[in-house]
Scaffold this motif. Structure first.
Motif, mmCIF file in Angstrom:
data_model
loop_
_atom_site.group_PDB
_atom_site.id
_atom_site.type_symbol
_atom_site.label_atom_id
_atom_site.label_comp_id
_atom_site.label_asym_id
_atom_site.label_seq_id
_atom_site.Cartn_x
_atom_site.Cartn_y
_atom_site.Cartn_z
ATOM 1 N N ASP A 26 0.839 -1.194 0.000
ATOM 2 C CA ASP A 26 0.000 0.000 0.000
ATOM 3 C C ASP A 26 0.881 1.254 0.000
ATOM 4 O OD1 ASP A 26 -2.228 -1.611 0.136
ATOM 5 O OD2 ASP A 26 -2.355 -1.523 2.338
ATOM 6 N N ASN A 27 0.372 2.301 -0.612
ATOM 7 C CA ASN A 27 1.043 3.616 -0.655
ATOM 8 C C ASN A 27 2.303 3.620 -1.517
ATOM 9 O OD1 ASN A 27 -0.936 4.374 1.206
ATOM 10 N ND2 ASN A 27 0.388 3.938 2.956
ATOM 11 N N VAL A 28 2.494 2.589 -2.332
ATOM 12 C CA VAL A 28 3.584 2.567 -3.310
ATOM 13 C C VAL A 28 2.962 2.677 -4.696
ATOM 14 C CG1 VAL A 28 5.497 1.284 -4.321
ATOM 15 C CG2 VAL A 28 5.092 1.172 -1.856
ATOM 16 N N ASP A 39 1.236 -6.794 -13.324
ATOM 17 C CA ASP A 39 -0.174 -7.171 -13.174
ATOM 18 C C ASP A 39 -0.832 -6.129 -12.274
ATOM 19 O OD1 ASP A 39 -2.645 -8.228 -12.663
ATOM 20 O OD2 ASP A 39 -1.945 -10.276 -12.356
ATOM 21 N N LEU A 40 -1.549 -5.183 -12.868
ATOM 22 C CA LEU A 40 -2.142 -4.086 -12.111
ATOM 23 C C LEU A 40 -3.243 -4.557 -11.169
ATOM 24 C CD1 LEU A 40 -2.337 -1.369 -14.922
ATOM 25 C CD2 LEU A 40 -0.603 -1.612 -13.131
ATOM 26 N N LEU A 41 -3.955 -5.611 -11.549
ATOM 27 C CA LEU A 41 -5.057 -6.077 -10.726
ATOM 28 C C LEU A 41 -4.580 -6.654 -9.391
ATOM 29 C CD1 LEU A 41 -7.327 -7.746 -13.445
ATOM 30 C CD2 LEU A 41 -7.556 -5.487 -12.401
ATOM 31 N N SER A 42 -3.478 -7.399 -9.433
ATOM 32 C CA SER A 42 -2.972 -8.020 -8.212
ATOM 33 C C SER A 42 -1.834 -7.221 -7.583
ATOM 34 C CB SER A 42 -2.490 -9.448 -8.507
ATOM 35 O OG SER A 42 -1.398 -9.424 -9.429
ATOM 36 N N LYS A 43 -1.502 -6.082 -8.172
ATOM 37 C CA LYS A 43 -0.391 -5.255 -7.690
ATOM 38 C C LYS A 43 0.872 -6.090 -7.514
ATOM 39 C CE LYS A 43 -0.537 -1.706 -5.264
ATOM 40 N NZ LYS A 43 -0.538 -0.723 -4.144
ATOM 41 N N SER A 44 1.247 -6.764 -8.596
ATOM 42 C CA SER A 44 2.453 -7.585 -8.570
ATOM 43 C C SER A 44 3.241 -7.396 -9.855
ATOM 44 C CB SER A 44 2.097 -9.059 -8.382
ATOM 45 O OG SER A 44 1.384 -9.548 -9.508
ATOM 46 N N ILE A 45 4.534 -7.657 -9.772
ATOM 47 C CA ILE A 45 5.426 -7.524 -10.921
ATOM 48 C C ILE A 45 6.311 -8.763 -10.974
ATOM 49 C CG2 ILE A 45 7.222 -6.145 -12.022
ATOM 50 C CD1 ILE A 45 6.269 -3.762 -10.391
ATOM 51 N N MET A 54 13.229 0.224 -11.259
ATOM 52 C CA MET A 54 11.862 0.707 -11.337
ATOM 53 C C MET A 54 11.782 2.112 -10.735
ATOM 54 S SD MET A 54 10.294 -1.841 -8.387
ATOM 55 C CE MET A 54 8.608 -1.291 -8.628
ATOM 56 N N ILE A 55 10.786 2.866 -11.164
ATOM 57 C CA ILE A 55 10.565 4.220 -10.649
ATOM 58 C C ILE A 55 9.256 4.213 -9.873
ATOM 59 C CG2 ILE A 55 10.207 6.642 -11.238
ATOM 60 C CD1 ILE A 55 11.886 6.203 -13.730
ATOM 61 N N VAL A 56 9.301 4.715 -8.644
ATOM 62 C CA VAL A 56 8.127 4.667 -7.769
ATOM 63 C C VAL A 56 7.933 6.006 -7.066
ATOM 64 C CG1 VAL A 56 8.426 2.193 -7.374
ATOM 65 C CG2 VAL A 56 9.445 3.841 -5.779
ATOM 66 N N ARG A 57 6.758 6.140 -6.444
ATOM 67 C CA ARG A 57 6.450 7.278 -5.586
ATOM 68 C C ARG A 57 5.719 6.779 -4.335
ATOM 69 N NH1 ARG A 57 4.560 11.257 -10.076
ATOM 70 N NH2 ARG A 57 6.246 12.758 -10.168
ATOM 71 N N PHE A 58 5.888 7.496 -3.261
ATOM 72 C CA PHE A 58 4.987 7.321 -2.116
ATOM 73 C C PHE A 58 3.679 8.000 -2.485
ATOM 74 C CE2 PHE A 58 2.978 9.255 1.560
ATOM 75 C CZ PHE A 58 2.840 8.168 2.421
ATOM 76 N N ASP A 59 2.561 7.328 -2.238
ATOM 77 C CA ASP A 59 1.253 7.855 -2.613
ATOM 78 C C ASP A 59 0.231 7.380 -1.598
ATOM 79 O OD1 ASP A 59 -1.380 8.027 -3.780
ATOM 80 O OD2 ASP A 59 -0.425 8.408 -5.696
ATOM 81 N N THR A 95 6.300 0.672 2.030
ATOM 82 C CA THR A 95 6.699 1.992 2.502
ATOM 83 C C THR A 95 5.831 2.328 3.728
ATOM 84 O OG1 THR A 95 7.086 4.292 1.816
ATOM 85 C CG2 THR A 95 5.072 3.236 1.018
ATOM 86 N N ALA A 96 5.900 3.570 4.172
ATOM 87 C CA ALA A 96 5.188 3.951 5.393
ATOM 88 C C ALA A 96 3.676 3.819 5.227
ATOM 89 C CB ALA A 96 5.544 5.390 5.767
ATOM 90 N N ASP A 97 3.009 3.546 6.344
ATOM 91 C CA ASP A 97 1.557 3.448 6.368
ATOM 92 C C ASP A 97 1.028 4.459 7.396
ATOM 93 O OD1 ASP A 97 -1.028 2.652 5.946
ATOM 94 O OD2 ASP A 97 -0.884 0.865 7.229
#
Length: 205
Positions: A26-28, A39-45, A54-59, A95-97
């Motif tokens: 969560d929050n990645v 796989d966007l549905l299962s949030k897996s790569i 990979m390029i990511v953001r905290f969200d 990441t942080a929750d």
């Protein structure tokens, strides 16, 4: 040169059968991944063997403790993560929750990302800040991913090939020039009658 290229391609092919699956916490927010199946549905790569990027953001929601989702979200700058995943099995990126809006904004200013195996052990993770626009509509984040080691090696070999061909051509020309000079030198050693006889023979007269 060709042996080196063949070896690199063989290593790439041999790594296809080995793959680790990354579970996105969560929050990645994943912006871009190099050479991987998402796989966007299962949030897996699913990653192959070797170093990955990979390029990511905290969200996160602006107010995580509220059921009102219209308050917007808090996002961090983009970060480039590089790591070597396990050859098989699952691992996770978290990441942080945060529980409050203040915590969410603090987490967005200094995001921390943790990469772990299924047994909880840590995986070495390199993190680099990227100064990129916030708008995902105008930015192709894949352009900011570094090339893989295989692609870099192939690029180097490809760039060296024209130079090698040019050197070979130059060497051939030098050899031809040397041969011509040698023939000319031998021709000049002949007397007048021998030169005429040679020219009649050369011109088939």
């Amino acid at each position: 040169m060709y042996r080196t290229l063949f070896t690199l391609l063989l290593l790439a092919v041999s790594g296809i059968s080995m793959a680790g699956t990354l579970k996105i916490g969560d929050n990645v927010n994943v912006l871009a991944v190099r050479d991987a199946k998402i796989d966007l549905l299962s949030k897996s790569i699913t990653f192959g063997a070797g170093e990955q990027a990979m390029i990511v953001r905290f969200d996160a929601p602006t107010n995580p403790g509220s059921a009102n989702e219209s308050q917007g979200r808090v996002t961090s700058d983009a970060w480039l993560l590089t790591f070597t995943p396990p050859l098989t099995g699952n691992f996770s990126l978290s990441t942080a929750d945060p529980r409050t809006e203040t915590d969410a904004r603090k987490a967005a200013q200094h995001p921390q990302f943790a990469l772990q195996n299924a047994d909880g052990s840590s995986i070495t993770l390199k993190k680099q800040h990227l100064d990129l626009p916030q708008s995902s509509l105008l930015t192709n984040y894949e352009d900011y991913l570094p090339a893989s080691a295989l692609a870099a090696q192939t690029s180097v070999i490809a760039s060296q090939a024209p130079a090698a061909a040019k050197q070979t051509t130059a060497a051939d020309k030098t050899t031809q020039t040397g041969s011509l000079s040698s023939v000319q030198s031998e021709f000049l050693k002949l007397d007048a009658s021998q030169r005429k006889a040679f020219l009649r023979w050369a011109l088939e007269l």
